[in-house]
Structures are given as structure tokens and as C-alpha cells.
Design a protein around this motif. Structure first.
Motif, PDB file in Angstrom:
ATOM      1  N   ALA A   1     -41.611  23.786 -30.100  1.00  0.00           N
ATOM      2  CA  ALA A   1     -40.633  23.166 -29.250  1.00  0.00           C
ATOM      3  C   ALA A   1     -40.032  24.033 -28.398  1.00  0.00           C
ATOM      4  O   ALA A   1     -40.346  25.372 -28.457  1.00  0.00           O
ATOM      5  CB  ALA A   1     -39.800  23.029 -30.202  1.00  0.00           C
ATOM      6  N   PRO A   2     -39.799  23.718 -26.946  1.00  0.00           N
ATOM      7  CA  PRO A   2     -39.370  24.384 -26.023  1.00  0.00           C
ATOM      8  C   PRO A   2     -38.035  25.144 -26.464  1.00  0.00           C
ATOM      9  O   PRO A   2     -37.246  24.902 -27.144  1.00  0.00           O
ATOM     10  CB  PRO A   2     -39.119  23.553 -24.739  1.00  0.00           C
ATOM     11  CG  PRO A   2     -39.121  22.279 -25.433  1.00  0.00           C
ATOM     12  CD  PRO A   2     -39.740  22.141 -26.670  1.00  0.00           C
ATOM     13  N   ARG A   3     -37.899  26.320 -25.743  1.00  0.00           N
ATOM     14  CA  ARG A   3     -36.832  27.247 -25.893  1.00  0.00           C
ATOM     15  C   ARG A   3     -35.891  27.294 -24.924  1.00  0.00           C
ATOM     16  O   ARG A   3     -34.774  27.682 -24.886  1.00  0.00           O
ATOM     17  CB  ARG A   3     -37.018  28.724 -26.493  1.00  0.00           C
ATOM     18  CG  ARG A   3     -38.075  28.633 -27.729  1.00  0.00           C
ATOM     19  CD  ARG A   3     -38.256  29.888 -28.108  1.00  0.00           C
ATOM     20  NE  ARG A   3     -39.314  30.183 -29.103  1.00  0.00           N
ATOM     21  CZ  ARG A   3     -38.946  29.812 -30.309  1.00  0.00           C
ATOM     22  NH1 ARG A   3     -37.693  29.967 -31.039  1.00  0.00           N
ATOM     23  NH2 ARG A   3     -39.893  29.873 -31.480  1.00  0.00           N
TER      24      ARG A   3
ATOM     25  N   SER B   1     -33.400  33.641 -11.598  1.00  0.00           N
ATOM     26  CA  SER B   1     -34.789  33.526 -11.505  1.00  0.00           C
ATOM     27  C   SER B   1     -35.381  33.210 -12.671  1.00  0.00           C
ATOM     28  O   SER B   1     -34.763  33.659 -13.775  1.00  0.00           O
ATOM     29  CB  SER B   1     -35.591  34.911 -10.785  1.00  0.00           C
ATOM     30  OG  SER B   1     -35.174  35.102  -9.553  1.00  0.00           O
ATOM     31  N   PHE B   2     -36.344  32.390 -12.796  1.00  0.00           N
ATOM     32  CA  PHE B   2     -36.695  31.859 -14.024  1.00  0.00           C
ATOM     33  C   PHE B   2     -38.472  32.083 -14.032  1.00  0.00           C
ATOM     34  O   PHE B   2     -38.982  31.954 -13.040  1.00  0.00           O
ATOM     35  CB  PHE B   2     -36.667  30.563 -14.241  1.00  0.00           C
ATOM     36  CG  PHE B   2     -37.209  29.679 -15.146  1.00  0.00           C
ATOM     37  CD1 PHE B   2     -37.160  30.184 -16.542  1.00  0.00           C
ATOM     38  CD2 PHE B   2     -37.882  28.486 -15.071  1.00  0.00           C
ATOM     39  CE1 PHE B   2     -37.813  29.472 -17.766  1.00  0.00           C
ATOM     40  CE2 PHE B   2     -38.268  28.028 -16.082  1.00  0.00           C
ATOM     41  CZ  PHE B   2     -38.440  28.294 -17.332  1.00  0.00           C
ATOM     42  N   ASN B   3     -39.047  32.612 -15.182  1.00  0.00           N
ATOM     43  CA  ASN B   3     -40.382  32.622 -15.042  1.00  0.00           C
ATOM     44  C   ASN B   3     -41.499  31.470 -15.266  1.00  0.00           C
ATOM     45  O   ASN B   3     -42.450  31.623 -15.137  1.00  0.00           O
ATOM     46  CB  ASN B   3     -40.823  33.750 -16.126  1.00  0.00           C
ATOM     47  CG  ASN B   3     -40.716  33.204 -17.707  1.00  0.00           C
ATOM     48  OD1 ASN B   3     -39.998  32.023 -17.940  1.00  0.00           O
ATOM     49  ND2 ASN B   3     -41.259  33.858 -18.548  1.00  0.00           N
ATOM     50  N   GLY B   4     -40.601  30.261 -15.522  1.00  0.00           N
ATOM     51  CA  GLY B   4     -41.133  29.005 -15.521  1.00  0.00           C
ATOM     52  C   GLY B   4     -41.924  28.480 -16.879  1.00  0.00           C
ATOM     53  O   GLY B   4     -42.607  27.508 -16.958  1.00  0.00           O
ATOM     54  N   ASP B   5     -41.643  29.361 -17.744  1.00  0.00           N
ATOM     55  CA  ASP B   5     -42.084  29.031 -19.116  1.00  0.00           C
ATOM     56  C   ASP B   5     -41.003  28.747 -20.114  1.00  0.00           C
ATOM     57  O   ASP B   5     -40.551  29.536 -20.388  1.00  0.00           O
ATOM     58  CB  ASP B   5     -42.883  30.388 -19.944  1.00  0.00           C
ATOM     59  CG  ASP B   5     -43.543  30.259 -21.078  1.00  0.00           C
ATOM     60  OD1 ASP B   5     -43.395  29.257 -21.600  1.00  0.00           O
ATOM     61  OD2 ASP B   5     -44.537  30.739 -21.493  1.00  0.00           O
ATOM     62  N   VAL B   6     -41.000  27.323 -20.421  1.00  0.00           N
ATOM     63  CA  VAL B   6     -39.841  26.881 -21.212  1.00  0.00           C
ATOM     64  C   VAL B   6     -40.124  27.234 -22.839  1.00  0.00           C
ATOM     65  O   VAL B   6     -39.227  27.384 -23.559  1.00  0.00           O
ATOM     66  CB  VAL B   6     -39.697  25.342 -21.264  1.00  0.00           C
ATOM     67  CG1 VAL B   6     -39.405  25.037 -19.868  1.00  0.00           C
ATOM     68  CG2 VAL B   6     -40.879  24.538 -21.737  1.00  0.00           C
ATOM     69  N   TYR B   7     -41.369  27.929 -23.184  1.00  0.00           N
ATOM     70  CA  TYR B   7     -41.456  28.257 -24.505  1.00  0.00           C
ATOM     71  C   TYR B   7     -41.228  29.768 -24.576  1.00  0.00           C
ATOM     72  O   TYR B   7     -40.947  30.199 -25.824  1.00  0.00           O
ATOM     73  CB  TYR B   7     -42.997  27.924 -24.693  1.00  0.00           C
ATOM     74  CG  TYR B   7     -43.250  26.584 -24.815  1.00  0.00           C
ATOM     75  CD1 TYR B   7     -42.830  25.636 -25.729  1.00  0.00           C
ATOM     76  CD2 TYR B   7     -43.822  25.817 -23.584  1.00  0.00           C
ATOM     77  CE1 TYR B   7     -43.138  24.272 -25.658  1.00  0.00           C
ATOM     78  CE2 TYR B   7     -44.212  24.366 -23.587  1.00  0.00           C
ATOM     79  CZ  TYR B   7     -43.642  23.864 -24.504  1.00  0.00           C
ATOM     80  OH  TYR B   7     -43.868  22.330 -24.321  1.00  0.00           O
TER      81      TYR B   7
ATOM     82  N   LEU C   1     -34.835  33.168 -29.453  1.00  0.00           N
ATOM     83  CA  LEU C   1     -34.107  32.051 -29.037  1.00  0.00           C
ATOM     84  C   LEU C   1     -34.500  30.824 -29.853  1.00  0.00           C
ATOM     85  O   LEU C   1     -35.685  30.622 -30.175  1.00  0.00           O
ATOM     86  CB  LEU C   1     -34.527  31.448 -27.635  1.00  0.00           C
ATOM     87  CG  LEU C   1     -33.881  32.293 -26.510  1.00  0.00           C
ATOM     88  CD1 LEU C   1     -34.403  31.933 -24.981  1.00  0.00           C
ATOM     89  CD2 LEU C   1     -32.378  32.138 -26.393  1.00  0.00           C
ATOM     90  N   PRO C   2     -33.540  30.216 -30.347  1.00  0.00           N
ATOM     91  CA  PRO C   2     -33.836  28.950 -31.227  1.00  0.00           C
ATOM     92  C   PRO C   2     -34.592  27.914 -30.300  1.00  0.00           C
ATOM     93  O   PRO C   2     -33.875  27.610 -29.182  1.00  0.00           O
ATOM     94  CB  PRO C   2     -32.484  28.676 -31.820  1.00  0.00           C
ATOM     95  CG  PRO C   2     -31.518  29.231 -30.957  1.00  0.00           C
ATOM     96  CD  PRO C   2     -32.223  30.383 -30.387  1.00  0.00           C
ATOM     97  N   PRO C   3     -35.475  26.835 -31.025  1.00  0.00           N
ATOM     98  CA  PRO C   3     -35.942  26.116 -30.043  1.00  0.00           C
ATOM     99  C   PRO C   3     -34.999  24.775 -29.862  1.00  0.00           C
ATOM    100  O   PRO C   3     -34.444  24.615 -30.716  1.00  0.00           O
ATOM    101  CB  PRO C   3     -37.364  25.493 -30.600  1.00  0.00           C
ATOM    102  CG  PRO C   3     -36.835  26.098 -32.347  1.00  0.00           C
ATOM    103  CD  PRO C   3     -35.940  27.066 -32.110  1.00  0.00           C
ATOM    104  N   PHE C   4     -35.400  23.996 -28.947  1.00  0.00           N
ATOM    105  CA  PHE C   4     -34.668  22.658 -28.824  1.00  0.00           C
ATOM    106  C   PHE C   4     -35.756  21.814 -29.809  1.00  0.00           C
ATOM    107  O   PHE C   4     -36.730  21.764 -29.498  1.00  0.00           O
ATOM    108  CB  PHE C   4     -34.577  22.283 -27.426  1.00  0.00           C
ATOM    109  CG  PHE C   4     -33.556  22.633 -26.598  1.00  0.00           C
ATOM    110  CD1 PHE C   4     -32.282  22.045 -26.734  1.00  0.00           C
ATOM    111  CD2 PHE C   4     -33.623  23.810 -25.894  1.00  0.00           C
ATOM    112  CE1 PHE C   4     -31.187  22.735 -26.005  1.00  0.00           C
ATOM    113  CE2 PHE C   4     -32.527  24.561 -25.163  1.00  0.00           C
ATOM    114  CZ  PHE C   4     -31.507  24.002 -25.055  1.00  0.00           C
ATOM    115  N   ASP C   5     -35.106  20.684 -30.242  1.00  0.00           N
ATOM    116  CA  ASP C   5     -36.039  19.599 -30.947  1.00  0.00           C
ATOM    117  C   ASP C   5     -36.204  18.829 -30.022  1.00  0.00           C
ATOM    118  O   ASP C   5     -35.744  18.620 -29.006  1.00  0.00           O
ATOM    119  CB  ASP C   5     -35.407  19.084 -32.440  1.00  0.00           C
ATOM    120  CG  ASP C   5     -34.198  18.279 -32.131  1.00  0.00           C
ATOM    121  OD1 ASP C   5     -34.122  17.541 -31.153  1.00  0.00           O
ATOM    122  OD2 ASP C   5     -33.425  18.059 -33.062  1.00  0.00           O
ATOM    123  N   ASP C   6     -37.328  17.866 -30.308  1.00  0.00           N
ATOM    124  CA  ASP C   6     -37.932  16.966 -29.385  1.00  0.00           C
ATOM    125  C   ASP C   6     -36.922  15.730 -28.572  1.00  0.00           C
ATOM    126  O   ASP C   6     -36.885  15.503 -27.856  1.00  0.00           O
ATOM    127  CB  ASP C   6     -39.058  16.130 -30.046  1.00  0.00           C
ATOM    128  CG  ASP C   6     -40.270  17.112 -30.088  1.00  0.00           C
ATOM    129  OD1 ASP C   6     -40.161  18.149 -29.590  1.00  0.00           O
ATOM    130  OD2 ASP C   6     -41.012  16.998 -31.269  1.00  0.00           O
TER     131      ASP C   6
END
Length: 110
Positions: free
Chosen positions: A3-5, A48-54, A101-106
């Protein structure tokens, strides 16, 4: 797949930032989400964001402050490669620690 973080935030169809879940603020009931608004030009405020949601990285650090029942709460952190590093000026129990970081659920929406 994991899941994404970081969860994208859109406004009028455009990506404007990402939210992360903050375990320290969640534990203190001061709000569990921190929102990083994206830097849109070299001179605009934002992160700035690295583009990786994981395994997100946001630059610079995030400082969140709130006052509840007369007590100031401070959460100051760096988010790097999917981990959150809580800095020494935090007022919560995770001060000085680095955790995943905890993930977001779907189904979760910021």
C-alpha cells in the motif's frame, strides 16, 4: 503490491500535494495527517517530492504546530525514503526516533 505511504491530493483535477499519516500526532489526537503541498515553480513555497508514493521523500522538513487545551504540540520531521525522522524539537513521545511511515489502506482518502 504494498500500500502507498503517501496519498495524492487533487484540486480541480490537478495534483497539488500528498498526505502522509503521522503516528506521533495520531497518538496524541492532534490529527493524523500531514499535507505536503508541492512546489510548482523554483520560486514557489512548498515541498519537493521524489515521485514515489511507496517510499516518499519530501524536502524540506515539515513543522506542524497546534494548540489544544492550552498546550502547544510540535511535530517537526524529515520524510526520506518512506521513513519519518522526528527531530529534537518535537513535543511527542517519538521525538528523536526514525520509523517507517504507516501505509494508507486501499479505501482510505486523505
Amino acid at each position: 503490491m504494498a500500500a502507498p505511504r503517501a496519498q495524492p491530493i487533487h484540486q480541480d483535477g490537478q495534483l497539488i500535494g500528498h498526505a502522509i499519516r503521522c503516528p506521533a500526532c495520531e497518538a496524541e489526537d492532534t490529527g493524523s495527517l500531514h499535507v505536503f503541498y508541492l512546489k510548482t515553480t523554483w520560486s514557489s513555497p512548498g515541498w519537493s517530492f521524489n515521485g514515489d508514493v511507496y517510499k516518499p521523500t519530501f524536502i524540506p522538513s515539515m513543522m506542524a504546530r497546534c494548540r489544544l487545551k492550552g498546550v502547544e504540540h510540535v511535530c517537526h520531521s524529515f520524510v526520506t525514503d518512506g521513513r519519518i525522522q522526528y527531530l529534537g524539537d518535537c513535543t511527542h513521545a517519538l521525538k528523536g526516533q526514525t520509523i517507517d511511515l504507516p501505509p494508507f489502506d486501499d479505501k482510505e482518502e486523505p
